[in-house]
Design a protein around this motif. Structure first.
Motif, PDB file in Angstrom:
ATOM      1  N   UNK A  55       0.854  -1.184   0.000  1.00 28.94           N
ATOM      2  CA  UNK A  55       0.000   0.000   0.000  1.00 28.94           C
ATOM      3  C   UNK A  55       0.893   1.239   0.000  1.00 28.94           C
ATOM      4  N   UNK A  56       0.752   2.073  -1.032  1.00 23.69           N
ATOM      5  CA  UNK A  56       1.618   3.239  -1.214  1.00 23.69           C
ATOM      6  C   UNK A  56       0.838   4.513  -0.901  1.00 23.69           C
ATOM      7  N   UNK A  57       1.497   5.438  -0.183  1.00 25.93           N
ATOM      8  CA  UNK A  57       0.913   6.738   0.176  1.00 25.93           C
ATOM      9  C   UNK A  57       1.953   7.816  -0.112  1.00 25.93           C
ATOM     10  N   UNK A  58       1.532   8.872  -0.827  1.00 28.35           N
ATOM     11  CA  UNK A  58       2.440   9.966  -1.153  1.00 28.35           C
ATOM     12  C   UNK A  58       2.319  11.060  -0.102  1.00 28.35           C
ATOM     13  N   UNK A  59       3.487  11.524   0.380  1.00 27.90           N
ATOM     14  CA  UNK A  59       3.546  12.600   1.368  1.00 27.90           C
ATOM     15  C   UNK A  59       4.004  13.867   0.659  1.00 27.90           C
ATOM     16  N   UNK A  60       3.118  14.854   0.457  1.00 31.77           N
ATOM     17  CA  UNK A  60       3.513  16.059  -0.291  1.00 31.77           C
ATOM     18  C   UNK A  60       4.471  16.943   0.479  1.00 31.77           C
ATOM     19  N   UNK A  61       4.564  16.795   1.808  1.00 33.87           N
ATOM     20  CA  UNK A  61       5.447  17.669   2.579  1.00 33.87           C
ATOM     21  C   UNK A  61       6.913  17.412   2.254  1.00 33.87           C
ATOM     22  N   UNK A  62       7.257  16.137   2.104  1.00 36.51           N
ATOM     23  CA  UNK A  62       8.661  15.782   1.866  1.00 36.51           C
ATOM     24  C   UNK A  62       8.868  15.146   0.501  1.00 36.51           C
TER      25      UNK A  62
END
Length: 956
Positions: free
Chosen positions: A51-58
């Motif tokens: 399960x992949x989740x993108x973190x826009x902060x980093x």
């Protein structure tokens, strides 16, 4: 990467659903979903669903085992990565195998292979990752800031903080690059396996090939093992190294073959148990070879032979030539395999015989040694000779028995071989019979066709037409296939051109940013040199003063240093903000003033505190983002209700992210007040407010007096025209009309002011109802403050139990610390701790209830216990207690103390002690009331005391 858990949070396991709008959240949809990641080494290398989740902060792409996991297995740095994929061949495209795989190339030559469920999902992931990388790298100076210093207004939906608009300086976009990117863009919609709704879908099952050759598997295994053996520190892995020279092949067995192989395995197991102690296997593993060859269907044989022949070869020629050739090849192959098997059997039997002889020799030597040492003493020689004769006879009989067993095994093996040969001959005979029958059928078919052609010559033209139409259809299919391949290559070409364009533009931006950073670094170095020179002058003057105090240059140096240190960030010249150091802004994200304007000493202390907070936040940014865990949790709760659970409790205790606090506070309030809220009529809050405004309200005068005194250091409540003042007035008036027993108490205004920062008026009203009527005991905010007094006595008991040294220190110097802690409990630490710590306390308080106040009150004292113990007089202790909470800056350390070091912390204990102290306080209040009545009667009867008026009577 990636703790003990306490029981469920306050409020039980009641479930409070969120609306679909709340679940989806504001702004663009989150980039998350299922992908298969190629991982492992050697023969274990395979695709695994993650399960992949993108973190826009980093700009990190985190991957988890599943949507319910809180800690990621790892991450990919998208900002420094590039992407590619290969156009699949026609056969692979038809089956979908490897058709949706793409590569992420990271710095250092690391290549991560990911595979989507479909090519549509792959295209969507690639275009989204490209877009995220483009946005992050073009706004790198903004993206690297934490949300605590630069929140995005679109992330919020409620509260006063949501309405703050912050101007962020970003790099000017490249117009030509943007235009080219739009031309080369390939827009694709995601499927159900991408997005937050994918968390409710089952993980896609990874496909694996059924038929494969184990020869390559064995080669890879040997290579991996040899590489492990060559390295250091892998001794334990060397035990399982094995080598094989046979060609292993996995085939699809028939049910009959499976039964025969299972029976053979059973016989082999019994034989190995019977010969235990005689010989042992040289291999540590038993592979269970399949001693059969799958039958090849006759149609497949004929079809493959037809494909190998040229187009002008007739079936009769094939029958006469290739049939005998195939049979001879099979016979030669069988004979060579049989000879190899016989050779291996002979080697095995010779080794067994050698082991048997060695074991026999060892037994005889042990036997002779035993009799020579222990039995020979005191035994006649004739008896010893008789025993030796019997022993020789026994050994001879054992040898004969072993020989007979070996002969028996060899005969059984020969019978077995003969049966196998008979079976193989029968199979060959059957195959030959089937081949002859097929030949006969072909001959009969050709004969009929020949007779039909002779009878009807016109049918030849029809046959020619049918052959032409079939060839034309094949050409059309080939043309369609070529068109599909051409379209795929065009799409791949557009993607790669866009990737090259983006990487070139990002490289130019990185070079520009590097030059700017070099200029900024040079500016900072120059400023550092100036500050160091001023400090050296100051230190030299303080060490050996050469001038009088009035003419000393230290005064000028100190003045200039203080002026530079107390500067705050201004937005007058945003174009130069990139080259200036990151100064402390005038207000934090909650609206609180960071540096006061009046007192210069307070300004300096506040500036130091703000810099320490910034340093802590920058340190925390280096670790796994808490926001990623929250995003993953929200993705796992899509299409299902959020409920109280240990996972959610631990997440809330670690702090709710700034962008999710509004939603979670509303959910926590509904969790505790849902039944009461559902029992009211629609528009209940507006009705209360209307009544409080139209009718006479005894609490309105005191409310108006306290509005501007609520949070004067917060820009939302600093002036009569501030937006928060009117909302604060409305909530307090509505509550005073709902609860006339309390009406208004000083302290309620601060509770409402904090709630309004993240909630709208009605939600803040229900938040106040939850605190006063659910969390706190009765009479907590009444005129007598009975519940507050009881909690102070309970807190003293807990201090003596949890912090006995500190409690004894206070008792020794007769310091009544309840004068400080009373306000902590009344307003839940508002204006007592720094804002970052305050809102993390409120996160846990709104979820777990009033027990959290005891935890954090004890944690604050334990945080500074050693400093307090160093103070040796009551005045210095009391002065330190008045401001020490403002020096507690590390929220994470405070949380660990509150929820870790102070455990166990049962709520039942607090309830029992509240009940005990409540009776004592009531008795004391009754005695005080009796004394007051006696005083009033005495005053009425005495002429000298009639003019004395108390403050309460004067107010009334």
């Amino acid at each position: 990467m990636p703790a003990g858990e306490e029981g469920g949070g306050g409020g039980g396991d009641a479930a409070v659903p969120l609306s679909p709008a709340e679940q989806a959240g504001p702004g663009a949809p989150k980039l998350c979903g299922y992908l298969q990641k190629l991982s492992g080494k050697g023969p274990l290398r395979n695709f695994r669903s993650r399960w992949f989740v993108f973190d826009p902060r980093r700009c990190y792409l985190y991957y988890f085992k599943g949507p319910q996991e809180a800690l990621p297995l790892g991450h990919l740095d998208i900002a420094a990565a590039c992407f590619s994929y290969h156009q699949p061949e026609a056969a692979a495209a038809a089956t979908g195998d490897e058709a949706a795989a793409f590569e992420v190339h990271s710095p250092g030559g690391t290549v991560t292979v990911l595979k989507a469920a479909t090519r549509q999902d792959m295209t969507y992931w690639l275009q989204e990752l490209q877009q995220k990388r483009w946005e992050y790298c073009n706004n790198l100076d903004v993206a690297k800031r934490d949300s605590r210093t630069s929140p995005t207004p679109s992330d919020f939906s409620k509260g006063l903080v949501a309405k703050d608009s912050i101007d962020l300086s970003t790099l000017n976009p490249n117009v030509s690059a943007e235009k080219a990117r739009n031309v080369l863009a390939v827009e694709t919609a995601p499927t159900e396996l991408v997005g937050e709704q994918a968390a409710c879908q089952p993980a896609p099952v990874q496909q694996s090939a059924i038929n494969f050759s184990l020869k390559q598997w064995g080669t890879e295994f040997k290579n991996s093992m040899s590489s492990l053996r060559s390295g250091k520190g892998n001794c334990e892995n060397r035990k399982s190294v094995f080598y094989t020279s046979e060609d292993w092949e996995m085939l699809d067995p028939t049910p009959k073959d499976l039964e025969e192989s299972m029976a053979l395995e059973e016989r082999r197991k019994h034989a190995s148990e019977g010969s235990k102690g005689v010989t042992s296997s040289a291999f540590p593993f038993d592979f269970g070879r399949i001693p059969y060859k799958a039958r090849r269907p006759l149609k497949e044989m004929i079809g493959s032979s037809k494909n190998r022949n040229s187009s002008d070869t007739s079936p009769v020629e094939w029958n006469s030539g290739n049939g005998n050739k195939l049979a001879s090849e099979m016979q030669l192959k069988f004979q060579s395999q049989h000879e190899e098997l016989e050779r291996l059997k002979k080697d095995l039997s010779s080794q067994k015989e050698l082991v048997r002889l060695l074991q026999q020799t060892v037994r005889s030597s042990q036997y002779d040694k035993y009799f020579a040492s222990s039995l020979c003493d005191g035994v006649p020689k004739d008896k010893l000779e008789l025993l030796h004769q019997k022993d020789d006879q026994i050994l001879g009989l054992n040898n004969q028995l072993e020989k007979l067993n070996l002969e028996k095994d060899s005969l059984q093996q020969e019978v077995k071989n003969l049966k196998c040969k008979v079976g193989e001959l029968n199979e060959q005979l059957g195959m030959l019979m089937e081949t002859i029958q097929a030949k006969d059928e072909v001959i009969m078919k050709l004969s009929r066709q020949l007779s039909e052609c002779e009878d009807n010559p016109s049918s030849q033209s029809g046959t020619a037409n049918s052959s032409m139409s079939s060839s034309f259809n094949k050409e059309l299919q080939e043309l369609d296939r070529l068109k599909d391949n051409l379209q795929g290559y065009k799409t791949q070409n557009k993607f790669l051109n866009k990737e090259i364009l983006e990487l070139s533009a990002l490289r130019r931006n990185a070079e520009t940013r590097e030059r700017d950073l070099m200029a900024k670094c040079a500016s900072l170095e120059a400023k550092l040199c100036q500050i160091e020179s001023k400090y050296l002058i100051l230190l030299q003057e303080m060490k050996t003063p050469v001038c009088s105090e009035e003419q000393s240059p230290a005064r000028d140096v100190i003045t200039r240093l203080l002026e530079d240190a107390l500067k705050v960030d201004s937005s007058e010249q945003p174009e130069q903000a990139f080259f200036k150091p990151l100064l402390v802004s005038e207000h934090d994200i909650y609206g609180f003033q960071t540096v006061p304007e009046d007192d210069e000493e307070e300004k300096l202390v506040a500036k130091v505190r703000a810099l320490d907070l910034k340093s802590i936040s920058l340190t925390e940014n280096q670790e796994i983002s808490t926001g990623v865990k929250w995003e993953n949790y929200f993705a796992s709760t899509m299409n299902r209700e959020m409920i109280c659970c240990p996972e959610l409790k631990n997440l809330i205790r670690s702090g709710i992210p700034h962008e999710h606090r509004s939603k979670m506070w509303r959910w926590c309030i509904n969790l505790h007040i849902k039944k009461c809220k559902d029992s009211t009529d629609p528009g209940y809050f507006q009705t209360l407010l209307q009544n409080a405004l139209e009718k006479q309200n005894p609490a309105s005068k005191q409310i108006e007096l306290d509005l501007l005194r609520t949070l004067p250091n917060n820009k939302h409540y600093s002036s009569p025209t501030s937006e928060g003042i009117q909302k604060l007035r409305n909530v307090l008036l509505a509550f005073s009309w709902r609860n006339p027993d309390i009406g208004y108490c000083q302290g309620l205004n601060r509770l409402v002011a904090i709630a309004l920062l993240y909630l709208e008026q009605e939600d803040a009203f229900w938040c106040l109802v939850t605190i006063v009527e659910v969390f706190m005991p009765r009479d907590y905010y009444t005129k007598t403050l009975l519940g507050s007094q009881v909690d102070q006595r309970v807190f003293k008991d807990l201090m003596s139990e949890k912090l006995p040294r500190l409690h004894a220190h206070f008792e020794q110097y007769k310091v009544d610390y309840s004068l400080i802690t009373f306000n902590w409990f009344l307003v839940v630490f508002v204006d007592s701790v720094v804002s970052d710590v305050l809102f993390k306390i409120w996160d846990s308080f709104l979820y777990e209830g009033s027990k959290v106040i005891f935890r954090f009150a004890l944690a604050l004292f334990k945080y500074k216990e050693e400093e307090i113990l160093k103070l040796q007089d009551s005045m210095s202790i009391f002065k330190y207690l008045r401001y020490f909470t403002r020096t507690v800056l590390d929220a994470r350390k405070l949380m660990n103390i509150a929820f870790g070091d102070l455990n166990p912390f049962p709520l039942r204990q607090i309830r029992n002690r509240r009940t005990y102290h409540l009776e004592k306080v009531r008795l004391e209040l009754t005695e005080l009331e009796a004394i007051r009545e006696d005083f009033l009667r005495e005053r009425e009867t005495s002429l000298d005391k009639r003019d004395l008026i108390s403050d309460d009577e004067e107010d009334s």
